[in-house]
Design a protein around this motif. Structure first.
Motif, PDB file in Angstrom:
ATOM      1  N   GLU A 296     -15.084  13.998 -46.186  1.00 19.26           N
ATOM      2  CA  GLU A 296     -13.696  14.277 -46.537  1.00 19.26           C
ATOM      3  C   GLU A 296     -13.566  15.729 -46.974  1.00 19.26           C
ATOM      4  O   GLU A 296     -14.318  16.190 -47.834  1.00 19.26           O
ATOM      5  N   GLN A 297     -12.635  16.450 -46.353  1.00 18.16           N
ATOM      6  CA  GLN A 297     -12.555  17.901 -46.518  1.00 18.16           C
ATOM      7  C   GLN A 297     -12.512  18.343 -47.975  1.00 18.16           C
ATOM      8  O   GLN A 297     -13.292  19.185 -48.419  1.00 18.16           O
ATOM      9  N   ALA A 298     -11.562  17.800 -48.733  1.00 16.70           N
ATOM     10  CA  ALA A 298     -11.336  18.284 -50.094  1.00 16.70           C
ATOM     11  C   ALA A 298     -12.551  18.052 -50.981  1.00 16.70           C
ATOM     12  O   ALA A 298     -13.018  18.971 -51.677  1.00 16.70           O
ATOM     13  N   PHE A 299     -13.087  16.847 -50.974  1.00 17.08           N
ATOM     14  CA  PHE A 299     -14.228  16.536 -51.832  1.00 17.08           C
ATOM     15  C   PHE A 299     -15.487  17.277 -51.381  1.00 17.08           C
ATOM     16  O   PHE A 299     -16.293  17.709 -52.215  1.00 17.08           O
ATOM     17  N   HIS A 300     -15.660  17.431 -50.087  1.00 16.13           N
ATOM     18  CA  HIS A 300     -16.853  18.118 -49.584  1.00 16.13           C
ATOM     19  C   HIS A 300     -16.845  19.594 -49.996  1.00 16.13           C
ATOM     20  O   HIS A 300     -17.843  20.113 -50.516  1.00 16.13           O
ATOM     21  N   GLN A 305     -18.406  24.132 -53.625  1.00 14.14           N
ATOM     22  CA  GLN A 305     -17.979  25.151 -54.574  1.00 14.14           C
ATOM     23  C   GLN A 305     -18.664  24.983 -55.925  1.00 14.14           C
ATOM     24  O   GLN A 305     -19.099  25.965 -56.539  1.00 14.14           O
ATOM     25  N   TRP A 306     -18.746  23.748 -56.404  1.00 20.98           N
ATOM     26  CA  TRP A 306     -19.451  23.508 -57.665  1.00 20.98           C
ATOM     27  C   TRP A 306     -20.880  24.044 -57.596  1.00 20.98           C
ATOM     28  O   TRP A 306     -21.347  24.717 -58.515  1.00 20.98           O
ATOM     29  N   GLY A 312     -24.610  30.440 -60.102  1.00 18.93           N
ATOM     30  CA  GLY A 312     -24.300  31.801 -60.521  1.00 18.93           C
ATOM     31  C   GLY A 312     -23.106  32.427 -59.850  1.00 18.93           C
ATOM     32  O   GLY A 312     -22.820  33.612 -60.061  1.00 18.93           O
ATOM     33  N   GLY A 313     -22.380  31.660 -59.045  1.00 17.26           N
ATOM     34  CA  GLY A 313     -21.194  32.184 -58.387  1.00 17.26           C
ATOM     35  C   GLY A 313     -20.053  32.436 -59.357  1.00 17.26           C
ATOM     36  O   GLY A 313     -20.099  32.004 -60.521  1.00 17.26           O
ATOM     37  N   ASP A 314     -19.033  33.119 -58.888  1.00 16.03           N
ATOM     38  CA  ASP A 314     -17.894  33.488 -59.722  1.00 16.03           C
ATOM     39  C   ASP A 314     -17.019  32.262 -59.989  1.00 16.03           C
ATOM     40  O   ASP A 314     -16.495  31.647 -59.055  1.00 16.03           O
ATOM     41  N   ALA A 315     -16.846  31.917 -61.255  1.00 14.70           N
ATOM     42  CA  ALA A 315     -16.047  30.740 -61.626  1.00 14.70           C
ATOM     43  C   ALA A 315     -14.587  31.079 -61.864  1.00 14.70           C
ATOM     44  O   ALA A 315     -13.772  30.163 -62.050  1.00 14.70           O
ATOM     45  N   ARG A 316     -14.240  32.354 -61.859  1.00 12.78           N
ATOM     46  CA  ARG A 316     -12.848  32.723 -62.126  1.00 12.78           C
ATOM     47  C   ARG A 316     -11.916  32.114 -61.090  1.00 12.78           C
ATOM     48  O   ARG A 316     -12.168  32.179 -59.903  1.00 12.78           O
ATOM     49  N   GLY A 317     -10.847  31.532 -61.566  1.00 10.31           N
ATOM     50  CA  GLY A 317      -9.914  30.865 -60.683  1.00 10.31           C
ATOM     51  C   GLY A 317     -10.307  29.444 -60.348  1.00 10.31           C
ATOM     52  O   GLY A 317      -9.557  28.736 -59.660  1.00 10.31           O
TER      53      GLY A 317
END
Length: 359
Positions: A296-300, A305-306, A312-317
């Motif tokens: 499923e697109q949204a959950f995948h 993203q999580w 260490g990715g950017d969490a802003r936004g």
């Protein structure tokens, strides 16, 4: 090679299944499942064809020192468990609604900052095709001013749904469909609205023997006279989610699939044929992350993203601070419905609704 991640999933209910299904295919991720009913947790693991370690409590899971805990419990446990997770020095991902009040949410955001931990909301509509489209059109300067719009979440929930002992009561569900069903539709639109000035709302319990609202409508007034109407019902005889956003230079119409509305192709219309050509060219340039056919697109995409953020990715936004405006607007909607009067934003700390989301 992706750095390994250990995610503790707390709660083995229906929503956990969606998240686990997507996390299972993320490279380098292993999971532990915590539930007060280990038999239920084992049954969920079996449905997914997985062999998770099972523990019977959040505390037992935290002993294992996971990188993050994903809280999928009934709503009244979200904030207390998030607090426990952050105080243990673990990143927290929290299902909706993330807190019982704006005051509680602010305290969690402050705690996460003080502990240097991530506090992430579950906002999967932000990574859907609809969201990509709205951002692309806005970034290209093609929309012009937002003028007005409507989003209608018309779903059906019967008494089997409300038979869960925590559903239907403010003490345990926190809020009704405004907070639990239609909130994603609000979060999707909010970044594209002018500054919100005030809210009028009416919520009612018309067709179920429950305490929380089962339907409602809100009129959101924005700077410059723009407006947005946001409605939800659990009484629909044919489920549908509809949206129409009218901007100065174009109009966006949602797909009407009730749950995948943000993932389906949307219609963008322009009265000016030349503007339509520019819009169509903009759409053709959008590149979206691929999603496996059986996912499923949204959950995948949210699970992806999580993992990026936890590595260490950017969490802003994408963090809870970015979700606060949505939760503040939800608070204003409940306050307006309760009092029958227009509620202005922002919600000050001395406002009575600051200490309780609903009623």
């Amino acid at each position: 090679m992706s750095a390994p991640l250990h995610i503790l999933v707390v709660g083995a209910g229906a929503i956990a299944r969606y998240h686990l299904h997507e996390l299972l295919v993320q490279p380098g991720v292993r999971m532990t499942l915590a539930d007060a009913d280990p038999a239920r947790a084992r049954a969920l693991a079996a449905k997914l064809g997985a062999d998770f370690p099972i523990v019977d409590s959040l505390a037992a899971g935290l002993v294992l020192r996971p990188d993050a805990a994903l809280i999928c419990t009934p709503p009244y446990l979200h904030a207390p468990m998030a607090r426990e997770v952050l105080e243990a020095g673990v990143h927290a991902i929290v299902e909706k609604p993330p807190a019982g009040s704006l005051a509680e949410l602010d305290a969690l955001i402050a705690l996460a900052k003080a502990r240097g931990r991530l506090l992430l909301p579950i906002v999967q509509v932000r990574v859907t095709s609809g969201s990509y489209l709205l951002r692309a059109l806005a970034d290209a300067g093609l929309t012009g001013r937002f003028l007005h719009g409507t989003v209608e979440t018309h779903w059906r929930r019967d008494m089997e749904y409300y038979s869960a002992p925590w559903r239907g009561r403010y003490a345990t569900e926190i809020g009704g469909p405004w907070a639990g069903l239609a909130i994603h539709g609000l979060d999707l639109v909010l970044p594209h609205l002018p500054a919100i000035r005030s809210v009028q709302a009416h919520g009612a319990t018309l067709n179920h023997p429950i305490e929380v609202e089962d339907c409602g409508a809100a009129l959101i007034r924005c700077a410059g006279g723009a407006w947005f109407v946001y409605t939800v019902t659990t009484h629909a005889h044919a489920e549908q989610t509809t949206g129409r956003l009218v901007f100065e230079h174009l109009e966006v119409r949602y797909a009407t699939e009730p749950y995948g509305y943000a993932q389906m192709p949307w219609t963008v219309l322009c009265a000016d044929p030349e503007q339509q050509k520019r819009v169509d060219a903009c759409r053709a340039r959008i590149v979206e992350p691929a999603v496996p056919a059986d996912h499923e697109q949204a959950f995948h995409r949210q699970a992806q993203q999580w993992c990026e953020i936890l590595r260490g990715g950017d969490a802003r936004g994408h963090d809870m601070a970015s979700y606060r405006p949505t939760f503040e607007l939800l608070t204003a909607i409940y306050a307006a419905s309760k009092t029958g009067a227009a509620v202005t934003l922002p919600i000050a700390t001395e406002h009575p609704q600051y200490q309780r989301l609903a009623p």
